[in-house]
Enzyme design. Structure first.
Site, PDB file in Angstrom:
ATOM      1  CE1 TYR A  98     -35.183 -27.452 163.263  1.00 41.53           C
ATOM      2  CE2 TYR A  98     -34.252 -29.579 162.645  1.00 41.53           C
ATOM      3  CZ  TYR A  98     -34.475 -28.246 162.368  1.00 41.53           C
ATOM      4  OH  TYR A  98     -33.975 -27.695 161.228  1.00 41.53           O
TER       5      TYR A  98
ATOM      6  CD  GLU B 264     -33.196 -28.659 158.248  1.00 42.23           C
ATOM      7  OE1 GLU B 264     -33.147 -29.508 159.161  1.00 42.23           O
ATOM      8  OE2 GLU B 264     -33.253 -27.429 158.474  1.00 42.23           O
TER       9      GLU B 264
END
Ligand code: HEM
Length: 149
Positions: free
Chosen positions: A94, A136
Site C-alpha cells: 500500500y 483483506e
C-alpha cells in the site's frame, strides 16, 4: 483525517479527475519502473491497453470523492478486497501505491499541488488503505481456516 483535509480532497477531486488519465499513466509507469516485481500481479492485457491503470487510480479518485461517507461503500470495498486477495495484494504494498499516486498528482498538477493538497490526499489514501488492508486481512484469515463441518 482532519475535517479541512476532507474538504480539500472533495474540492480537488474534479481537477484530478480532469487530469485523471495523465495522472494514472504517470502513476503506473513510475511505479512499475521502480517496482518491476509488481508487474506479475497485474493482468498483462489490461496493462497494455491502459485499462488497469485507469481502474486502480480511477478507483482511488472515485473513493476519495466519497471520503466523508466511506461507511456507505462497503459493497464496493468488499469487491476490491476480494479481487486484491485473488492477486495476493499485501499490506506492505500500500505505501508503494500511495507514494506513486501522490508523486503522479504532484508531477501532473505542478505548482497547483500545494503541500496542503498533497497532505490531504496522503491522509485520504491512508484512510482508504487502512479500510482495505483490514478487510483483506479478514479475508486471508477466512481462507486459512479449515472449512467448518
Ligand atoms: C487505496 C488503495 C487501492 C484502491 C482504492 C484499489 C482499487 C482497486 C480496484 C477498484 C480494482 C479493480 C477491482 C475489480 O476488478 O473489481 C483493483 C484491482 C487490483 N489492484 Fe487495487 N487498489 C488499491 C491498492 C492496491 C495496491 C496497494 C495494490 C498492490 C500492488 C493493488 C493491486 C491491484 C491488482 C493487482 C488488481 C487486479 C488487477 C488486474 O485485474 O489486473 N491495489 N484495485
Amino acid at each position: 483525517m482532519l475535517t479541512n483535509q476532507m474538504q480539500i480532497v472533495k474540492a480537488t477531486v474534479p481537477v484530478l479527475q480532469k487530469h485523471g488519465l495523465e495522472i494514472t499513466r504517470v502513476f503506473y509507469e513510475q511505479m512499475l519502473t521502480e517496482h518491476p516485481e509488481l508487474k506479475a500481479q497485474f493482468d498483462p492485457e489490461a496493462q497494455k491497453d491502459g485499462s488497469q491503470s485507469r481502474r486502480l487510480a480511477g478507483a482511488i479518485l472515485a473513493y476519495a470523492a466519497n471520503i466523508d461517507r466511506l461507511d456507505q461503500l462497503t459493497a464496493g470495498v468488499d469487491k476490491i478486497a476480494y479481487r486484491h486477495v485473488d492477486v495476493n495484494v499485501l499490506p506492505e504494498q500500500y505505501p508503494i501505491v500511495g507514494k506513486h499516486l501522490l508523486g503522479a498528482i504532484k508531477t501532473v498538477l505542478g505548482e497547483a499541488a500545494t503541500p496542503e493538497i498533497l497532505d490531504a490526499w496522503a491522509a485520504a489514501y491512508g484512510q482508504l488503505a487502512d479500510i482495505l488492508i483490514g478487510r483483506e486481512k479478514a479475508i486471508y484469515a477466512e481462507q486459512l481456516e479449515p472449512a467448518a463441518v
